[in-house]
Scaffold this active site. Structure first.
Site, mmCIF file in Angstrom:
data_model
loop_
_atom_site.group_PDB
_atom_site.id
_atom_site.type_symbol
_atom_site.label_atom_id
_atom_site.label_comp_id
_atom_site.label_asym_id
_atom_site.label_seq_id
_atom_site.Cartn_x
_atom_site.Cartn_y
_atom_site.Cartn_z
ATOM 1 C CE1 TYR A 156 -3.817 2.463 1.027
ATOM 2 C CE2 TYR A 156 -2.251 3.058 2.821
ATOM 3 C CZ TYR A 156 -3.301 3.481 2.163
ATOM 4 O OH TYR A 156 -4.042 4.695 2.570
ATOM 5 C CE LYS A 160 -3.378 5.367 -0.894
ATOM 6 N NZ LYS A 160 -4.512 5.896 -1.502
HETATM 7 P P1 NDP Z 1 -13.540 3.348 2.584
HETATM 8 O O1 NDP Z 1 -13.143 2.062 2.713
HETATM 9 O O2 NDP Z 1 -14.468 4.106 3.690
HETATM 10 O O3 NDP Z 1 -14.052 3.695 1.073
HETATM 11 C C1 NDP Z 1 -13.586 2.922 -0.124
HETATM 12 C C2 NDP Z 1 -14.607 2.850 -1.073
HETATM 13 O O4 NDP Z 1 -13.689 2.451 -2.443
HETATM 14 C C3 NDP Z 1 -15.355 1.552 -0.732
HETATM 15 O O5 NDP Z 1 -16.643 1.973 -1.123
HETATM 16 C C4 NDP Z 1 -14.788 0.596 -1.672
HETATM 17 O O6 NDP Z 1 -15.771 -0.461 -1.924
HETATM 18 C C5 NDP Z 1 -14.298 1.093 -2.980
HETATM 19 N N1 NDP Z 1 -13.320 0.334 -3.732
HETATM 20 C C6 NDP Z 1 -12.406 -0.366 -3.071
HETATM 21 N N2 NDP Z 1 -11.876 -1.106 -4.044
HETATM 22 C C7 NDP Z 1 -12.329 -0.508 -5.396
HETATM 23 C C8 NDP Z 1 -12.127 -0.759 -6.648
HETATM 24 N N3 NDP Z 1 -11.076 -1.837 -7.121
HETATM 25 N N4 NDP Z 1 -12.786 -0.077 -7.475
HETATM 26 C C9 NDP Z 1 -13.545 0.722 -7.412
HETATM 27 N N5 NDP Z 1 -13.965 1.081 -5.682
HETATM 28 C C10 NDP Z 1 -13.337 0.374 -4.912
HETATM 29 O O7 NDP Z 1 -11.962 4.250 2.396
HETATM 30 P P2 NDP Z 1 -11.541 5.409 3.052
HETATM 31 O O8 NDP Z 1 -12.578 6.552 2.818
HETATM 32 O O9 NDP Z 1 -11.110 5.336 4.381
HETATM 33 O O10 NDP Z 1 -10.045 5.820 1.975
HETATM 34 C C11 NDP Z 1 -10.334 6.720 0.700
HETATM 35 C C12 NDP Z 1 -9.065 6.901 0.338
HETATM 36 O O11 NDP Z 1 -8.221 7.670 1.485
HETATM 37 C C13 NDP Z 1 -8.042 5.839 -0.011
HETATM 38 O O12 NDP Z 1 -7.326 6.128 -1.219
HETATM 39 C C14 NDP Z 1 -7.115 5.642 1.154
HETATM 40 O O13 NDP Z 1 -5.890 5.016 0.883
HETATM 41 C C15 NDP Z 1 -6.953 7.205 1.722
HETATM 42 N N6 NDP Z 1 -6.635 7.268 2.878
HETATM 43 C C16 NDP Z 1 -7.430 6.733 3.903
HETATM 44 C C17 NDP Z 1 -6.988 6.954 5.344
HETATM 45 C C18 NDP Z 1 -8.047 6.605 6.386
HETATM 46 O O14 NDP Z 1 -7.552 6.616 7.502
HETATM 47 N N7 NDP Z 1 -9.153 6.383 6.414
HETATM 48 C C19 NDP Z 1 -5.789 7.616 5.568
HETATM 49 C C20 NDP Z 1 -4.909 8.001 4.409
HETATM 50 C C21 NDP Z 1 -5.285 7.628 3.230
HETATM 51 P P3 NDP Z 1 -15.723 -1.770 -1.065
HETATM 52 O O15 NDP Z 1 -16.052 -1.360 0.337
HETATM 53 O O16 NDP Z 1 -16.643 -2.869 -1.652
HETATM 54 O O17 NDP Z 1 -14.293 -2.526 -1.336
#
Ligand code: NDP
Length: 266
Positions: A156, A160
Site C-alpha cells: 500500500y 501511494k
Molecule cells: P473506505 O473503505 O471508507 O471507502 C473506499 C471505497 O472504495 C469503498 O466503497 C470500496 O468498496 C471502494 N473500492 C475498493 N476497491 C475498489 C475498486 N477496485 N474499484 C472501485 N472502488 C473500490 O475508504 P476511505 O474513505 O477510508 O479511504 C479513501 C481513500 O483515502 C483511499 O485512497 C485511502 O488509501 C485514503 N486514505 C485513507 C485513510 C484513512 O485513515 N481512512 C488514511 C490515508 C489515506 P468496497 O467497500 O466494496 O471495497
C-alpha cells in the site's frame, strides 16, 4: 450541507470509491458546490444508496482494476453530464503485511498496486481526452502519509508513493493540455476503514496528532475541492499533506529531551 461557494456549477466529476468514507464526503462537497458527480464504486448497492441521498450525484458499478469498466464509467459520466472536468482517484486496497517479509505473497502485493496505482493510471488514461477538452480539467489523487513515511503496509505504501510520482509525471504531461494533476496525502481519517476502533482513533488523536484529533472525511473533501477548483488554477504536480501536522511536527523529541534533562537534574 450548504456552502457559500459554488465553484463547480456546470462541472462534471467522477469519484472512484465514492460510495462511502472520504469518497462520499468528496462527492457531497463537489455536489454541494454545484457539480454533477458520478460515484464509480465496486460496491454497487452502497454507491446507489449514497447517490440517492445527494442531489446531483449518480452511481455506476466500477472496479478500477478493470479497464473496460473504467472506460464505461468515464463514458457514462460524459454522456450524463456532457462534460468531465474533475477526476478524483480515491479507490484503494490495503493488504496486511505478513509477519515475515518472506511470507508476503505476490497476489496481495500486486492487488494493492493494481487498485491504487494502476487503477489511477487507468482512470486518468480514460478521462484525459475529456479533461483536456474541458479547458479546466483537474485530477486529484488521494494518497496517504504512508507515501512519505513508514506506517507499515509495504505494498500500500509503495503504491501511494508511486501515485505521488505518477502525479508529477502526469502533471508535466497534461499541463500543455490545460489539465492540472495534484495529490493529497491524508493522515488517519475516521472512515469505515477504522470501523469499531474508536478508542484507537481517540488515542491516536491525543497522542500522535499535533492538532489533537484524527481527521474527518470532510477535512479531505475541503482540500480536494480546493485543488479541483479554479482557486488552485496555478497549482499542479503538488502533493498536499492533510494530516493534522503528523509528519511535520515531532512532539516526542522535545518531550524526551525535557524528560531526560529533568531526570538528570533530579
Ligand atoms: P473506505 O473503505 O471508507 O471507502 C473506499 C471505497 O472504495 C469503498 O466503497 C470500496 O468498496 C471502494 N473500492 C475498493 N476497491 C475498489 C475498486 N477496485 N474499484 C472501485 N472502488 C473500490 O475508504 P476511505 O474513505 O477510508 O479511504 C479513501 C481513500 O483515502 C483511499 O485512497 C485511502 O488509501 C485514503 N486514505 C485513507 C485513510 C484513512 O485513515 N481512512 C488514511 C490515508 C489515506 P468496497 O467497500 O466494496 O471495497
Amino acid at each position: 450541507m450548504t456552502y457559500g461557494l459554488r465553484r463547480f456549477e456546470g462541472y462534471g466529476a467522477l469519484v472512484t470509491g465514492g460510495a462511502r468514507g472520504i469518497g462520499e464526503a468528496v462527492t457531497r462537497r463537489l455536489a454541494a458546490e454545484g457539480a454533477r458527480v458520478l460515484i464509480a464504486d465496486l460496491d454497487e448497492e452502497a454507491g446507489r444508496r449514497t447517490a440517492e441521498d445527494i442531489e446531483g450525484a449518480e452511481s455506476i458499478r466500477c472496479d478500477v482494476t478493470d479497464r473496460a469498466q473504467v472506460e464505461a464509467a468515464v463514458a457514462y459520466a460524459a454522456e450524463r453530464f456532457g462534460t468531465l472536468d474533475v477526476l478524483v482517484n480515491n479507490a484503494f486496497a490495503c493488504s496486511e503485511d505478513a509477519p515475515l517479509l518472506e511470507d508476503q505473497s505476490d497476489e496481495l502485493w500486486n492487488r494493492d498496486l493494481d487498485v491504487v496505482l494502476t487503477g489511477a493510471f487507468r482512470c486518468a488514461r480514460a478521462a484525459m481526452p475529456l479533461l483536456a477538452r474541458s479547458g479546466r480539467g483537474a485530477v486529484v489523487n488521494i494518497g496517504s502519509v504512508n507515501a512519505e513515511a513508514d506506517f507499515g503496509n509495504h505494498a500500500y505504501s509503495a503504491a501511494k508513493a508511486g501515485l505521488a510520482s505518477f502525479t508529477r509525471t502526469l502533471a508535466g504531461d497534461a499541463a500543455a493540455r490545460g489539465v492540472r494533476v495534484n495529490q493529497i496525502n491524508p493522515g488517519t481519517i475516521r472512515t469505515s476503514a477504522w470501523a469499531g476502533k474508536d478508542p484507537v482513533l481517540e488515542a491516536l488523536g491525543r497522542g500522535a496528532y499535533p492538532l489533537g484529533r484524527v481527521g474527518e472525511p470532510e477535512d479531505i473533501a475541503g482540500a480536494v475541492a480546493f485543488l479541483a477548483s479554479a482557486d488552485a488554477g496555478w497549482i499542479t504536480g503538488a502533493t498536499l499533506r492533510v494530516d493534522g501536522g503528523l509528519l511535520a511536527v515531532n512532539r516526542h523529541f522535545p518531550a524526551l529531551i525535557a524528560a531526560a534533562e529533568s531526570g538528570a537534574g533530579g
